[in-house]
Design an enzyme around this catalytic site. Sequence first.
Site, short mmCIF file in Angstrom:
data_model
loop_
_atom_site.label_atom_id
_atom_site.label_comp_id
_atom_site.label_asym_id
_atom_site.label_seq_id
_atom_site.Cartn_x
_atom_site.Cartn_y
_atom_site.Cartn_z
CB CYS A 178 42.18 -22.33 80.48
SG CYS A 178 40.58 -23.04 80.79
CD GLU A 179 46.87 -17.26 79.55
OE1 GLU A 179 47.78 -16.73 80.20
OE2 GLU A 179 46.63 -17.01 78.37
N GLY A 220 49.13 11.25 81.83
CA GLY A 220 49.96 10.45 82.73
C GLY A 220 49.62 10.51 84.20
CD GLU A 268 48.54 14.19 74.15
OE1 GLU A 268 49.09 13.16 74.57
OE2 GLU A 268 48.82 14.70 73.06
N PRO A 269 44.90 14.15 79.24
CG PRO A 269 43.18 15.15 80.49
CD PRO A 269 44.12 15.40 79.31
N GLY A 270 43.92 10.93 80.41
CA GLY A 270 43.04 9.80 80.12
C GLY A 270 42.51 9.20 81.41
NE ARG A 271 46.34 5.25 84.63
CZ ARG A 271 46.66 4.02 84.19
NH1 ARG A 271 46.02 2.98 84.66
NH2 ARG A 271 47.63 3.85 83.33
CE1 TYR A 329 44.72 3.71 78.46
CE2 TYR A 329 44.83 4.44 80.74
CZ TYR A 329 45.05 4.67 79.40
OH TYR A 329 45.58 5.87 78.99
N1 LLP Z 1 48.97 10.83 75.62
C1 LLP Z 1 49.70 9.85 75.07
C2 LLP Z 1 50.58 10.15 73.94
C3 LLP Z 1 49.62 8.54 75.59
O1 LLP Z 1 50.36 7.56 75.05
C4 LLP Z 1 48.76 8.26 76.69
C5 LLP Z 1 48.65 6.92 77.24
C6 LLP Z 1 48.01 9.33 77.22
C7 LLP Z 1 48.14 10.60 76.67
C8 LLP Z 1 47.08 9.15 78.37
O2 LLP Z 1 47.74 8.79 79.52
P1 LLP Z 1 46.97 8.71 80.91
O3 LLP Z 1 46.56 10.12 81.28
O4 LLP Z 1 45.78 7.85 80.74
O5 LLP Z 1 47.97 8.15 81.82
N2 LLP Z 1 46.88 0.35 79.30
C9 LLP Z 1 47.72 0.95 80.31
C10 LLP Z 1 47.94 2.43 80.08
C11 LLP Z 1 48.54 2.77 78.73
C12 LLP Z 1 48.71 4.25 78.49
C13 LLP Z 1 49.12 4.53 77.09
N3 LLP Z 1 49.28 5.92 76.76
C14 LLP Z 1 47.10 0.69 81.68
O6 LLP Z 1 46.06 0.04 81.75
O7 LLP Z 1 47.66 1.09 82.70
#
Ligand code: LLP
Length: 420
Positions: A343-344, A240, A275-278, A372
């Site tokens: 076309c939107e 998050g 669980e880092p993603g972004r 993402y």
């Molecule tokens: N863990 C769980 C259970 C999640 O659902 C998510 C993201 C993460 C970890 C990773 O979160 P992060 O560290 O990346 O914030 N498509 C959207 C973001 C959707 C996130 C969904 N879950 C965007 O482009 O902003």
Amino acid sequence: MDHFQIIQGVMHAEQVPLPVIAEAVGTPVYVYSTATLRRHARVFREGLAGVPRKHIAYAIKANPNLAVLRVLADEGYGADVVSAGEMRRALAAGMKAGDIVFSGVGKTREELAAALDAGIGQINLELEEEGHVLAEIAASKGMTAHAVLRVNPDVDAGTHAKISTGRKENKFGVPISEARSMFDALAGLPGLSLEGVAIHIGSQLADLAPLEAAYRRIGALVEELRAAGHAITRVDLGGGLGVPYRAGDVLPSPADYGAMVARVTADWDVELMFEPGRVIAGNAGVLMTRVIWVKPGVLNPYVIVDAAMNDLARPALYDAWHDFAAVRPTGETMMANIAGPVCETGDTFAMNREIDAVRSGDLAVFRTAGAYGATMASTYNSRGLVPEVLVDGDRYAVVADRIEPATILAAERVPEWLAR
Ligand code: LLP
């Protein structure tokens, strides 16, 4: 910090001039920097230096490209996956099954069975019934599933409604008030080892306060569960952490986050999962595009680029901001709107924005597109799927081909009753 910098007037990804990639691969194209990925992976881990027992599972939904996963596997990261497809990718990239967390609100029986067969380290349960089903499948295989229960702490993460997950009306997790009775129901089941709890309250969080509030609720729950006789050995704190999308944005750093976590969890005596993603992938990628036209508009001209909402959906979906920069900036700026060819009206990346001056034929990038981005691409308007390139120092490789519209067309059929 990222590795997309202007060197002698031309934007480079590390040491590779972006026009070289545009020439070879065409546009639009996602370009990722290995050095930035590695740096982010290390900075995140170092931020958690005050946490003695931890495991980091990169949320591969952010950027599941196989080569990106390989870089992160090299950095010792596991994976957080939400489908059998993501699980397969993480394993294919060389991540160990035991280092993989399987999350997701709608895991099917087939996916649960596949996770058990693969030896996945942790399954995050989303409802009591899923716990019973998982136990039954595991017991029938003579196995024990390692699981935690995802709870919904009911906090407002203060982010866009579509990426907020921790409010009670959201579909994720079980109400914290019911966690205890679910533990009582599930803990003794043959085939199931229920080892802790998980939360994830939302994405692109710009403030640590809601996270801290949620973590404190989890801390209280851990105490309550232990008092009821449950052995709690791990807690999954989710992902998050937000990233700066606009030059000048200031967000909590991984070090700020890590210090908060260390403070809040000091006496929990558990292994913490992250669980880092972004925060790992976001600033490690750009979407390179070419200006097709500069079309006069009522207030400002429309810069029409060859990337569109099907390639980068975030602005259309979440009103997200992505900085736009010329690959060969002249120092001049212009007021413009930026839009793609779809076309939107929603296929608009920016309105009334001061940007680097560009003309038709120029190359430009949308920054902070490593998370993402490509993974949310579609083929809307019968456009192809955008390719991906990974740079490492002075070399680069295409790590996902452009899928041409003809390839997509070739997968469709006209039934025989419509044949001519
Ligand atoms: N863990 C769980 C259970 C999640 O659902 C998510 C993201 C993460 C970890 C990773 O979160 P992060 O560290 O990346 O914030 N498509 C959207 C973001 C959707 C996130 C969904 N879950 C965007 O482009 O902003």
